[in-house]
Motif scaffolding. Structure first.
Motif, mmCIF file in Angstrom:
data_model
loop_
_atom_site.group_PDB
_atom_site.id
_atom_site.type_symbol
_atom_site.label_atom_id
_atom_site.label_comp_id
_atom_site.label_asym_id
_atom_site.label_seq_id
_atom_site.Cartn_x
_atom_site.Cartn_y
_atom_site.Cartn_z
ATOM 1 N N THR A 1 -16.778 12.291 -49.711
ATOM 2 C CA THR A 1 -15.947 13.403 -50.154
ATOM 3 C C THR A 1 -15.245 14.015 -48.949
ATOM 4 O O THR A 1 -15.690 13.835 -47.812
ATOM 5 C CB THR A 1 -16.785 14.482 -50.878
ATOM 6 N N LYS A 2 -14.178 14.736 -49.192
ATOM 7 C CA LYS A 2 -13.379 15.308 -48.108
ATOM 8 C C LYS A 2 -14.212 16.155 -47.166
ATOM 9 O O LYS A 2 -14.097 16.056 -45.954
ATOM 10 C CB LYS A 2 -12.252 16.155 -48.683
ATOM 11 N N ASN A 3 -15.070 17.011 -47.718
ATOM 12 C CA ASN A 3 -15.830 17.933 -46.886
ATOM 13 C C ASN A 3 -17.157 17.371 -46.400
ATOM 14 O O ASN A 3 -17.865 18.034 -45.652
ATOM 15 C CB ASN A 3 -16.068 19.245 -47.641
ATOM 16 N N SER A 4 -17.498 16.170 -46.834
ATOM 17 C CA SER A 4 -18.754 15.565 -46.405
ATOM 18 C C SER A 4 -18.604 14.050 -46.305
ATOM 19 O O SER A 4 -19.251 13.298 -47.033
ATOM 20 C CB SER A 4 -19.873 15.928 -47.406
ATOM 21 N N PRO A 5 -17.751 13.590 -45.402
ATOM 22 C CA PRO A 5 -17.499 12.149 -45.315
ATOM 23 C C PRO A 5 -18.753 11.315 -45.047
ATOM 24 O O PRO A 5 -18.861 10.189 -45.519
ATOM 25 C CB PRO A 5 -16.486 12.015 -44.171
ATOM 26 N N SER A 6 -19.714 11.874 -44.326
ATOM 27 C CA SER A 6 -20.943 11.106 -44.058
ATOM 28 C C SER A 6 -22.130 11.619 -44.878
ATOM 29 O O SER A 6 -23.255 11.208 -44.658
ATOM 30 C CB SER A 6 -21.275 11.142 -42.563
ATOM 31 N N GLY A 7 -21.860 12.521 -45.826
ATOM 32 C CA GLY A 7 -22.921 13.017 -46.702
ATOM 33 C C GLY A 7 -23.659 14.232 -46.177
ATOM 34 O O GLY A 7 -24.646 14.664 -46.778
ATOM 35 N N ASP A 8 -23.218 14.813 -45.053
ATOM 36 C CA ASP A 8 -23.881 16.006 -44.515
ATOM 37 C C ASP A 8 -23.769 17.140 -45.522
ATOM 38 O O ASP A 8 -22.702 17.359 -46.116
ATOM 39 C CB ASP A 8 -23.240 16.433 -43.193
ATOM 40 N N HIS A 9 -24.888 17.879 -45.693
ATOM 41 C CA HIS A 9 -24.897 18.911 -46.724
ATOM 42 C C HIS A 9 -25.982 19.947 -46.435
ATOM 43 O O HIS A 9 -26.903 19.696 -45.662
ATOM 44 C CB HIS A 9 -25.150 18.258 -48.087
ATOM 45 N N VAL A 10 -25.841 21.102 -47.070
ATOM 46 C CA VAL A 10 -26.831 22.180 -47.015
ATOM 47 C C VAL A 10 -27.136 22.577 -48.454
ATOM 48 O O VAL A 10 -26.225 22.684 -49.275
ATOM 49 C CB VAL A 10 -26.285 23.401 -46.228
ATOM 50 N N TRP A 11 -28.419 22.787 -48.746
ATOM 51 C CA TRP A 11 -28.838 23.217 -50.079
ATOM 52 C C TRP A 11 -30.045 24.130 -49.946
ATOM 53 O O TRP A 11 -30.541 24.363 -48.857
ATOM 54 C CB TRP A 11 -29.134 22.024 -50.985
ATOM 55 N N ILE A 12 -30.516 24.636 -51.071
ATOM 56 C CA ILE A 12 -31.655 25.555 -51.094
ATOM 57 C C ILE A 12 -32.804 24.887 -51.838
ATOM 58 O O ILE A 12 -32.586 24.214 -52.846
ATOM 59 C CB ILE A 12 -31.292 26.862 -51.840
ATOM 60 N N GLU A 13 -34.013 25.093 -51.326
ATOM 61 C CA GLU A 13 -35.207 24.712 -52.063
ATOM 62 C C GLU A 13 -35.951 26.008 -52.383
ATOM 63 O O GLU A 13 -36.169 26.838 -51.503
ATOM 64 C CB GLU A 13 -36.082 23.757 -51.265
ATOM 65 N N SER A 14 -36.300 26.181 -53.663
ATOM 66 C CA SER A 14 -36.989 27.381 -54.108
ATOM 67 C C SER A 14 -37.717 27.083 -55.414
ATOM 68 O O SER A 14 -37.148 26.446 -56.310
ATOM 69 C CB SER A 14 -35.975 28.507 -54.322
ATOM 70 N N ASP A 15 -38.964 27.533 -55.508
ATOM 71 C CA ASP A 15 -39.744 27.345 -56.738
ATOM 72 C C ASP A 15 -39.734 25.894 -57.222
ATOM 73 O O ASP A 15 -39.491 25.619 -58.398
ATOM 74 C CB ASP A 15 -39.223 28.257 -57.856
ATOM 75 N N ASN A 16 -39.949 24.959 -56.327
ATOM 76 C CA ASN A 16 -39.986 23.525 -56.663
ATOM 77 C C ASN A 16 -38.685 23.006 -57.255
ATOM 78 O O ASN A 16 -38.681 22.051 -58.029
ATOM 79 C CB ASN A 16 -41.168 23.214 -57.585
#
Length: 162
Positions: free
Chosen positions: A86-101
């Motif tokens: 994708t344009k903003n993640s050509p190599s798949g770099d990403h940030v997300w949240i983990e919460s309550d499983n």
């Protein structure tokens, strides 16, 4: 319009997935959309950010804000295979949240139990602190680009090279 819905659809079709089934509930979405913040001298809500697609490419910032209303959130960095190209993640770099499983992805606007089969696409490298200064959090460049180059902004938003 919420561009994340379109991004989910594009990725679902290209990877033969059903990401729409993991979309945020209306209740969760409404809770997130009420979050307010100051950007420069302007007070905004996350509703504006998500409605106009500024969350796409700003996963760190949106994860920071969304995590502020969750109990025991963990902001994670790593690679997400289905975002690769994708344009903003050509190599798949990403940030997300983990919460309550759960994994909460602010780009795709999904909540996924950690037991879900699609979790295999999320490869965590590290956890990062959700403590940033207000000066580090700014949507002005995206807002400026969208207002001045509307068509180019949306063409680039959905550009995916597989």
């Amino acid at each position: 319009m919420i561009p994340s819905k379109f991004l989910r659809l594009i990725i679902s079709k290209s990877h033969k997935l059903k990401l729409g089934n993991l979309a945020w509930s209306k209740e969760f979405e409404e809770k997130i959309f009420k979050i307010k913040f100051i950007d420069g001298h302007k007070e905004l809500t996350l509703k504006t950010i998500f409605k106009d697609g500024y969350n796409i490419g700003n996963c760190l910032l949106t994860s920071f804000y969304v995590s502020s209303i969750l109990e025991n959130p963990l902001i994670c960095t790593g690679k997400v295979e289905i975002l690769k190209g994708t344009k903003n993640s050509p190599s798949g770099d990403h940030v997300w949240i983990e919460s309550d499983n759960n994994i909460i992805d602010t780009t795709l606007m999904i909540i996924m139990p950690k037991t879900h089969p699609y979790v295999k696409y999320y490869k965590k490298d590290s956890d990062i602190s959700p403590h940033f200064s207000p000066e580090d959090i700014n949507y002005q460049n995206d807002i400026y680009q969208r207002k001045n180059n509307f068509n180019e902004y949306y063409i680039n938003l959905y550009k995916i090279n597989f």
